[in-house]
Design an enzyme around this catalytic site. Sequence first.
Site, short mmCIF file in Angstrom:
data_model
loop_
_atom_site.label_atom_id
_atom_site.label_comp_id
_atom_site.label_asym_id
_atom_site.label_seq_id
_atom_site.Cartn_x
_atom_site.Cartn_y
_atom_site.Cartn_z
N GLU A 25 -58.78 42.50 50.63
CA GLU A 25 -58.75 41.51 51.74
C GLU A 25 -60.32 40.67 51.68
OE1 GLU A 25 -56.25 40.60 55.83
OE2 GLU A 25 -57.07 42.87 55.27
N ASP A 34 -54.45 36.59 66.32
CA ASP A 34 -53.69 36.84 65.30
C ASP A 34 -52.08 36.81 66.70
OD1 ASP A 34 -54.06 38.60 63.04
OD2 ASP A 34 -55.80 39.42 63.69
N ASP A 55 -48.68 40.77 60.78
CA ASP A 55 -50.65 41.50 61.14
C ASP A 55 -50.78 40.66 62.40
OD1 ASP A 55 -53.14 42.15 61.86
OD2 ASP A 55 -54.45 41.58 60.49
#
Length: 418
Positions: A226, A296, A326
Amino acid sequence: MTQAIEQAFALAKQRFADIGIDVEAALAQLDRLPVSMHCWQGDDVRGFENPQGALTGGIQATGNYPGRARSAEELRADLEQAMALIPGPKRLNLHAIYLESEQAVDRHEIKPEHFASWVAWAKQQKIGLDFNPTCFSHELSADGFTLAHANAEIRQFWIDHCKASRKISAWFGEQLDTPSVMNIWVPDGMKDLTVDRLAPRQRLMNSLDEIISEKLNPAHHIDAVESKLFGIGAESYTVGSNEFCLGYAASRQTALTLDAGHFHPTEVISDKISTAMLYVPRLLLHVSRPVRWDSDHVVLLDDETQAIASEIVRQKLFDKVHIGLDFFDASINRIAAWVIGTRNAKKALLRALLEPVEQLKKLEIEGDYTARLALLEEQKSLPWQAVWEAWCLRHDVPAGASWLGDVRHYEQQILSQR
């Protein structure tokens, strides 16, 4: 209520049939698309290794809403409550810090036995598990470097942690008969001007090569890497950039993770999916909602969430794209956050499945962009909500906002006692 939903569903099926959509086939496909919920929404990314420790690595959970899970038992109970209000197939995404052990276990020594209760619970819930090594919030990550660290001993510690994590991930897949996707993200980077940008990336590349050197059964385990644009404390230089991770995943044929919050605010990951799929075998998507970058926030049914879902469906990437969430919001009820975000992700998938994709592609190839735009816009007002509510009833979950009453009751009976 049930009768009204069924009547609306019957009418909706006919409306969609008029544009060539088989609603039952769409729902059958939706029943085969699990969304991996993230455990860290329930406890603000604290975990159970050292739950009082400070978050590092550019990660922050803001807010002080009461009722945070303080143990694995509480977290699993909260997850069960949330999952009971979300229709369709689900998975759970675990970080390494959610281990359970009576004695202190350092990151490089974690073993499958430390996650035995999670596997037993997953079997009971009939869900799969995904996994992540935790390369942050540790004394050996305090200076902002892990797998790219210049100190060989510290670097080896994190390599060994990721190797141990792969064995746990593969054990998940073997035990639960569904592959576990293990995502590797590292916070490595620098706050200010960086002179040597190459050497840390060479070290990160070599570390990742050592981590994945042991071949594992892909039926049990899938490696993913990632990227991130920057982080708090790594504003000027991030070792694992998008170019690095895309190049690594393409050259090593691992999965690539695209996080909706890990790019410039003017970038979207929905447009990156088709490009990445030309070069990598699989994608892991971290569906999130960035506000002023990687904050987030809870996933909404907004344009980008819909665009992500539409790209998966339009290109028929059902077996190549893994959908995970997430976000971690500690300013609202954490269970409600799970329910809102996961239901929205599934709503977006449903709406995408109800789109006349082949007809739209035909118009596009014929150059009839007028009809393409007209159909795309008319599609937005078709009765997809009636289909959603009927699907919820089939899965014995609330069709509308009545689920909030269940969350409030749980809050009064359970969360308020913590």
